[in-house]
Design a protein around this motif. Sequence first.
Motif, PDB file in Angstrom:
ATOM      1  N   ALA A   1       0.840  -1.207   0.000  1.00  0.00           N
ATOM      2  CA  ALA A   1       0.000   0.000   0.000  1.00  0.00           C
ATOM      3  C   ALA A   1       0.870   1.250   0.000  1.00  0.00           C
ATOM      4  CB  ALA A   1      -0.926  -0.007   1.217  1.00  0.00           C
ATOM      5  N   GLN A   2       1.978   1.214   0.738  1.00  0.00           N
ATOM      6  CA  GLN A   2       2.852   2.389   0.776  1.00  0.00           C
ATOM      7  C   GLN A   2       3.542   2.602  -0.577  1.00  0.00           C
ATOM      8  OE1 GLN A   2       5.522   4.435   3.973  1.00  0.00           O
ATOM      9  NE2 GLN A   2       6.645   2.653   3.242  1.00  0.00           N
ATOM     10  N   PHE A   3       3.999   1.503  -1.204  1.00  0.00           N
ATOM     11  CA  PHE A   3       4.625   1.648  -2.522  1.00  0.00           C
ATOM     12  C   PHE A   3       3.640   2.253  -3.525  1.00  0.00           C
ATOM     13  CE2 PHE A   3       8.326  -1.270  -1.688  1.00  0.00           C
ATOM     14  CZ  PHE A   3       9.296  -0.419  -2.187  1.00  0.00           C
ATOM     15  N   GLU A   4       2.387   1.767  -3.474  1.00  0.00           N
ATOM     16  CA  GLU A   4       1.391   2.285  -4.428  1.00  0.00           C
ATOM     17  C   GLU A   4       1.089   3.758  -4.142  1.00  0.00           C
ATOM     18  OE1 GLU A   4      -1.866  -0.518  -4.432  1.00  0.00           O
ATOM     19  OE2 GLU A   4      -0.510  -2.117  -5.114  1.00  0.00           O
ATOM     20  N   TRP A   5       1.015   4.109  -2.875  1.00  0.00           N
ATOM     21  CA  TRP A   5       0.798   5.515  -2.477  1.00  0.00           C
ATOM     22  C   TRP A   5       1.974   6.380  -2.958  1.00  0.00           C
ATOM     23  CZ3 TRP A   5       3.962   8.380   0.809  1.00  0.00           C
ATOM     24  CH2 TRP A   5       3.442   9.607   1.268  1.00  0.00           C
ATOM     25  N   LEU A   6       3.203   5.861  -2.778  1.00  0.00           N
ATOM     26  CA  LEU A   6       4.393   6.608  -3.202  1.00  0.00           C
ATOM     27  C   LEU A   6       4.385   6.821  -4.711  1.00  0.00           C
ATOM     28  CD1 LEU A   6       7.189   7.877  -2.725  1.00  0.00           C
ATOM     29  CD2 LEU A   6       8.165   5.564  -2.820  1.00  0.00           C
ATOM     30  N   GLN A   7       4.062   5.767  -5.441  1.00  0.00           N
ATOM     31  CA  GLN A   7       4.027   5.881  -6.898  1.00  0.00           C
ATOM     32  C   GLN A   7       3.008   6.930  -7.349  1.00  0.00           C
ATOM     33  OE1 GLN A   7       4.073   2.218  -8.979  1.00  0.00           O
ATOM     34  NE2 GLN A   7       3.767   3.176 -10.979  1.00  0.00           N
ATOM     35  N   ARG A   8       1.832   6.915  -6.721  1.00  0.00           N
ATOM     36  CA  ARG A   8       0.810   7.917  -7.074  1.00  0.00           C
ATOM     37  C   ARG A   8       1.297   9.325  -6.722  1.00  0.00           C
ATOM     38  NH1 ARG A   8      -2.654   4.061  -4.818  1.00  0.00           N
ATOM     39  NH2 ARG A   8      -2.862   5.261  -2.896  1.00  0.00           N
ATOM     40  N   ALA A   9       1.949   9.461  -5.565  1.00  0.00           N
ATOM     41  CA  ALA A   9       2.441  10.781  -5.137  1.00  0.00           C
ATOM     42  C   ALA A   9       3.506  11.301  -6.103  1.00  0.00           C
ATOM     43  CB  ALA A   9       3.012  10.679  -3.726  1.00  0.00           C
ATOM     44  N   LEU A  10       4.331  10.403  -6.615  1.00  0.00           N
ATOM     45  CA  LEU A  10       5.385  10.820  -7.547  1.00  0.00           C
ATOM     46  C   LEU A  10       4.792  11.162  -8.916  1.00  0.00           C
ATOM     47  CD1 LEU A  10       8.082   8.189  -6.527  1.00  0.00           C
ATOM     48  CD2 LEU A  10       8.173  10.647  -6.088  1.00  0.00           C
ATOM     49  N   GLU A  11       3.850  10.333  -9.358  1.00  0.00           N
ATOM     50  CA  GLU A  11       3.247  10.572 -10.670  1.00  0.00           C
ATOM     51  C   GLU A  11       2.439  11.863 -10.698  1.00  0.00           C
ATOM     52  OE1 GLU A  11       2.998   5.888 -12.054  1.00  0.00           O
ATOM     53  OE2 GLU A  11       1.191   6.874 -11.313  1.00  0.00           O
ATOM     54  N   ALA A  12       1.922  12.270  -9.544  1.00  0.00           N
ATOM     55  CA  ALA A  12       1.077  13.474  -9.481  1.00  0.00           C
ATOM     56  C   ALA A  12       1.880  14.706  -9.065  1.00  0.00           C
ATOM     57  CB  ALA A  12      -0.076  13.238  -8.503  1.00  0.00           C
ATOM     58  N   ARG A  13       3.204  14.651  -9.201  1.00  0.00           N
ATOM     59  CA  ARG A  13       4.028  15.747  -8.670  1.00  0.00           C
ATOM     60  C   ARG A  13       3.920  17.019  -9.503  1.00  0.00           C
ATOM     61  NH1 ARG A  13       9.155  15.916 -11.477  1.00  0.00           N
ATOM     62  NH2 ARG A  13       9.247  14.175 -12.940  1.00  0.00           N
ATOM     63  N   GLY A  14       3.363  16.917 -10.733  1.00  0.00           N
ATOM     64  CA  GLY A  14       3.311  18.090 -11.607  1.00  0.00           C
ATOM     65  C   GLY A  14       4.732  18.518 -11.927  1.00  0.00           C
ATOM     66  N   GLY A  15       5.020  19.794 -11.834  1.00  0.00           N
ATOM     67  CA  GLY A  15       6.384  20.255 -12.128  1.00  0.00           C
ATOM     68  C   GLY A  15       7.285  20.269 -10.900  1.00  0.00           C
ATOM     69  N   ARG A  16       6.776  19.776  -9.780  1.00  0.00           N
ATOM     70  CA  ARG A  16       7.559  19.884  -8.534  1.00  0.00           C
ATOM     71  C   ARG A  16       8.720  18.912  -8.510  1.00  0.00           C
ATOM     72  NH1 ARG A  16       2.337  19.042  -7.190  1.00  0.00           N
ATOM     73  NH2 ARG A  16       1.152  20.876  -6.580  1.00  0.00           N
ATOM     74  N   ARG A  17       9.800  19.332  -7.873  1.00  0.00           N
ATOM     75  CA  ARG A  17      10.892  18.397  -7.593  1.00  0.00           C
ATOM     76  C   ARG A  17      10.577  17.665  -6.285  1.00  0.00           C
ATOM     77  NH1 ARG A  17      16.849  19.495  -8.613  1.00  0.00           N
ATOM     78  NH2 ARG A  17      16.634  17.352  -9.301  1.00  0.00           N
ATOM     79  N   ILE A  18      11.281  16.561  -6.075  1.00  0.00           N
ATOM     80  CA  ILE A  18      10.928  15.662  -4.966  1.00  0.00           C
ATOM     81  C   ILE A  18      12.064  15.567  -3.954  1.00  0.00           C
ATOM     82  CG2 ILE A  18      10.387  13.258  -4.365  1.00  0.00           C
ATOM     83  CD1 ILE A  18       8.145  14.405  -5.977  1.00  0.00           C
ATOM     84  N   ALA A  19      11.712  15.609  -2.666  1.00  0.00           N
ATOM     85  CA  ALA A  19      12.638  15.252  -1.587  1.00  0.00           C
ATOM     86  C   ALA A  19      11.994  14.144  -0.758  1.00  0.00           C
ATOM     87  CB  ALA A  19      12.939  16.462  -0.710  1.00  0.00           C
ATOM     88  N   LEU A  20      12.725  13.064  -0.570  1.00  0.00           N
ATOM     89  CA  LEU A  20      12.226  11.935   0.222  1.00  0.00           C
ATOM     90  C   LEU A  20      12.920  11.904   1.580  1.00  0.00           C
ATOM     91  CD1 LEU A  20      12.256   9.001  -2.395  1.00  0.00           C
ATOM     92  CD2 LEU A  20      10.290  10.328  -1.630  1.00  0.00           C
ATOM     93  N   PHE A  21      12.145  11.626   2.617  1.00  0.00           N
ATOM     94  CA  PHE A  21      12.675  11.501   3.979  1.00  0.00           C
ATOM     95  C   PHE A  21      12.254  10.131   4.524  1.00  0.00           C
ATOM     96  CE2 PHE A  21      12.213  16.003   3.174  1.00  0.00           C
ATOM     97  CZ  PHE A  21      13.373  16.549   3.713  1.00  0.00           C
ATOM     98  N   ALA A  22      13.208   9.415   5.090  1.00  0.00           N
ATOM     99  CA  ALA A  22      12.921   8.081   5.622  1.00  0.00           C
ATOM    100  C   ALA A  22      13.908   7.795   6.755  1.00  0.00           C
ATOM    101  CB  ALA A  22      13.075   7.027   4.523  1.00  0.00           C
ATOM    102  N   HIS A  23      13.571   6.837   7.613  1.00  0.00           N
ATOM    103  CA  HIS A  23      14.504   6.520   8.704  1.00  0.00           C
ATOM    104  C   HIS A  23      15.736   5.776   8.174  1.00  0.00           C
ATOM    105  CE1 HIS A  23      15.971   5.828  12.691  1.00  0.00           C
ATOM    106  NE2 HIS A  23      15.918   4.519  12.546  1.00  0.00           N
ATOM    107  N   LYS A  24      15.506   4.720   7.393  1.00  0.00           N
ATOM    108  CA  LYS A  24      16.638   3.884   6.965  1.00  0.00           C
ATOM    109  C   LYS A  24      17.235   4.389   5.659  1.00  0.00           C
ATOM    110  CE  LYS A  24      16.316  -0.654   7.622  1.00  0.00           C
ATOM    111  NZ  LYS A  24      15.723  -2.015   7.627  1.00  0.00           N
ATOM    112  N   PRO A  25      18.550   4.297   5.527  1.00  0.00           N
ATOM    113  CA  PRO A  25      19.192   4.709   4.275  1.00  0.00           C
ATOM    114  C   PRO A  25      18.981   3.663   3.188  1.00  0.00           C
ATOM    115  CG  PRO A  25      20.821   3.715   5.708  1.00  0.00           C
ATOM    116  CD  PRO A  25      19.516   3.721   6.482  1.00  0.00           C
ATOM    117  N   LEU A  26      19.225   4.074   1.940  1.00  0.00           N
ATOM    118  CA  LEU A  26      19.087   3.145   0.810  1.00  0.00           C
ATOM    119  C   LEU A  26      20.171   2.079   0.849  1.00  0.00           C
ATOM    120  CD1 LEU A  26      18.326   5.849  -1.867  1.00  0.00           C
ATOM    121  CD2 LEU A  26      16.767   4.005  -1.200  1.00  0.00           C
ATOM    122  N   PHE A  27      21.379   2.472   1.243  1.00  0.00           N
ATOM    123  CA  PHE A  27      22.501   1.526   1.295  1.00  0.00           C
ATOM    124  C   PHE A  27      23.504   2.062   2.301  1.00  0.00           C
ATOM    125  CE2 PHE A  27      23.535   4.617  -2.017  1.00  0.00           C
ATOM    126  CZ  PHE A  27      24.832   4.990  -1.698  1.00  0.00           C
TER     127      PHE A  27
END
Length: 276
Positions: A130-156
């Motif tokens: 559900a979170q992945f699908e929510w994230l995908q929708r949030a990214l697809e609906a960003r319009g012209g905005r740039r994105i900053a992601l915040f999360a507890h765990k790092p990618l690597f």
Amino acid sequence: MKIIQITDTHFSPNKPHFNGNWEPLLTWLEATGADLIVHTGDLTVDGADKDEDITFSMDLMRQVKIPMLIVPGNHDVGHLPGSDQPVNAERLKRWRSLADQDRWLEDANGWRLIGLNSLLLGHEDEEEEAQFEWLQRALEARGGRRIALFAHKPLFVDEPHEGDTGYWSVRPAQRRRLYDLIAAHDVALFASGHLHWAWQGRFERTSLTWGPSAAFIIDKMEREMPGERLIGAVVHEFGGDVQSRIIDVPGMTAHVLDDVVHEVYPQAVKKREAAE
Ligand SMILES: [Fe+2]
Ligand SMILES: [Fe+2]
């Protein structure tokens, strides 16, 4: 637009070892003139099991006059399947009722800021999907905005395409999914906490920041990691792009986990000793 990132404060009413850093941090935060504060998780010592750890930490956060958005850490909602405190319905309910949502989205000044519950990643269950699908929708609906992601765990930790780092970073399958979304949607920043190491780097077109804990550094009891052992915060300045600065906040004490781990995390010590 100025956003301050704080992380890994590890406050608790009955394990008060790190609570003394709140006063200097609060004073500094109020003086920054920031538009927003983002807390990237581990507010608590044991919010995964104790209501009072979450309510105590949230009461401190509410002292800040600047608006704050928070994503949970493993100490707040639990961790991977098979760990001592896996994320489950009860833990998510505790967080969502005593703190707030575990993911969020905020649009400001041409940016879309997105907070993720990174502790769902690796469960391969309905919550994660559900979170992945929510994230995908949030990214697809960003319009012209740039994105900053915040999360507890790092990618690597060491290498973008390394194998499973266990406790420390997002698992490879979920990391791959995030990389695909990041590449497709012009993600400018991925800011995280969790490691208790302060580091800045890049992955392809995305700037990466590991915020320094506001509570403790780790000396010899865990592996060395990239970056530096530092107590502080991060200033993210958002214009056409994002500039991030790791700050050594004055007046805060760099507690060393190795010195207090027997009192703060006795279960972890027992487990470690049993494994040796
Ligand atoms: Fe932490
Ligand atoms: Fe953590």
